[in-house]
Design a protein around this motif. Sequence first.
Motif, mmCIF file in Angstrom:
data_model
loop_
_atom_site.group_PDB
_atom_site.id
_atom_site.type_symbol
_atom_site.label_atom_id
_atom_site.label_comp_id
_atom_site.label_asym_id
_atom_site.label_seq_id
_atom_site.Cartn_x
_atom_site.Cartn_y
_atom_site.Cartn_z
ATOM 1 N N PRO A 67 0.818 -1.218 0.000
ATOM 2 C CA PRO A 67 0.000 0.000 0.000
ATOM 3 C C PRO A 67 0.855 1.273 0.000
ATOM 4 O O PRO A 67 1.935 1.313 0.592
ATOM 5 N N VAL A 68 0.340 2.283 -0.681
ATOM 6 C CA VAL A 68 0.980 3.599 -0.686
ATOM 7 C C VAL A 68 -0.082 4.633 -0.351
ATOM 8 O O VAL A 68 -1.275 4.402 -0.515
ATOM 9 N N GLY A 69 0.381 5.775 0.094
ATOM 10 C CA GLY A 69 -0.570 6.847 0.402
ATOM 11 C C GLY A 69 -0.394 7.348 1.822
ATOM 12 O O GLY A 69 0.459 6.867 2.571
ATOM 13 N N PRO A 70 -1.210 8.303 2.227
ATOM 14 C CA PRO A 70 -1.095 8.845 3.588
ATOM 15 C C PRO A 70 -1.405 7.780 4.634
ATOM 16 O O PRO A 70 -2.327 6.980 4.478
ATOM 17 N N MET A 71 -0.597 7.780 5.680
ATOM 18 C CA MET A 71 -0.744 6.778 6.733
ATOM 19 C C MET A 71 -0.794 7.475 8.087
ATOM 20 O O MET A 71 0.078 8.293 8.404
#
Length: 414
Positions: A263-267
């Motif tokens: 997964p990629v993106g804001p965490m």
Amino acid sequence: MFFLDTEDRSCSSLMEILHQYKTSSNQLINTSKSSISFSPKILQVIRERVKSHLGIAQEGGVSKYLGLPEHFGRRKKDLFTSIVDQIKLKAAGWASSQLSSAGKLAMLKAVLTAKPSFAMSCFQLPVSLCSRIQSALTRFWWDASPDKKKMCWVAWDKITAPKALGDLGVRDIQAFNTTLLAKQVWRIVSKPECLLSRVLRGKYCSKKPFLQVDAPKAASHGWRSILVGRYLLITNLSKAIGDGEITRVWKDPWLSMELPSRPVGPMQEIHQDLFVADLLCRGTREWNIPMIQSILPQHVPEILRIKPSITGAEDSYVWLTSSSGVYSAKSGYYVATAMEIIDSTANQNYYKATWRCKTSPKLHLFLWKIAQGALALGENLAKRGLVSNVTCRHCGELETAEHIFLHCHFTRQI
């Protein structure tokens, strides 16, 4: 080989083990043929005490164990020079000089390129040594005898290209070295409880997982070699989800069985240590869709295509380029050399005509040499700057492959 520290307690334990072995097997350890290797920082007084305790007077470290040196210095290419000598000695034998081209190719693939396999499965060979091995293999292939060098008509990268591309399929030494090292890496990740994995991870992976740890400044040549194989393995490594207990959502590749994907993106900070098991409903082992939509909304379709284990099997690593999911030297080699099979109809017809026609291996290679311009015909000699004799001796025209095998009146009569 036994590994221990220099304390009297450790030496006494080893002596007790050897005594039990002697009692059980009626075999006595020969101390005169045994040797001890010490760390460089061990004081001479301690060395003498240990040798006296064990009854072994000889210090080792300069010999070989299973054909490989016990200790590695800075000039590693000198330690592996014997590999080149073995290849040259085997290639210069009387039996080798009597081989046809087909026999040479069989020996090149089955014997000469296999000589360094054991060393390459444990250590990365220096680039200069790989070049020397390649040179020895090249000379064996083209030369009629060790005393007389002949012209190399085809580049080495064409010889190492696969037969599916119309070439010989001889292994490239450097790429195959990396492939064999990746096999050790696969053993470490797929069998974490084996002795090799536990020792190496205990020594080098105390702060980071094995697949993410960096090479320390003070590392053995064996560990650095394993990291070279790791770079190849992780290019096509993914995780098959079982119970999701050991797969980290943001750090492990688990979203796809086609490409390594995570997964990629804001965490959010509270989710940074999330495991895949946290995305499953407890008891039913089905995806918690509301939770996934709130944390990973952009990956919902990919995650729902994954089927977790109903029986609660553990997560496992999968090598994506193999149908079985298990790493093999064959699949790793094709990834290391980035080879792709050309699917055009014209090329397929050419491959079948060259390698799949029902004739002897000797004629297969003869057809290959014609197609590659690897025969000493007048046209090919002229391209190399040798213009003294480039015409057909029967009719005086330029000696090309088409002329001498198809159109010359002498050929037509034959």
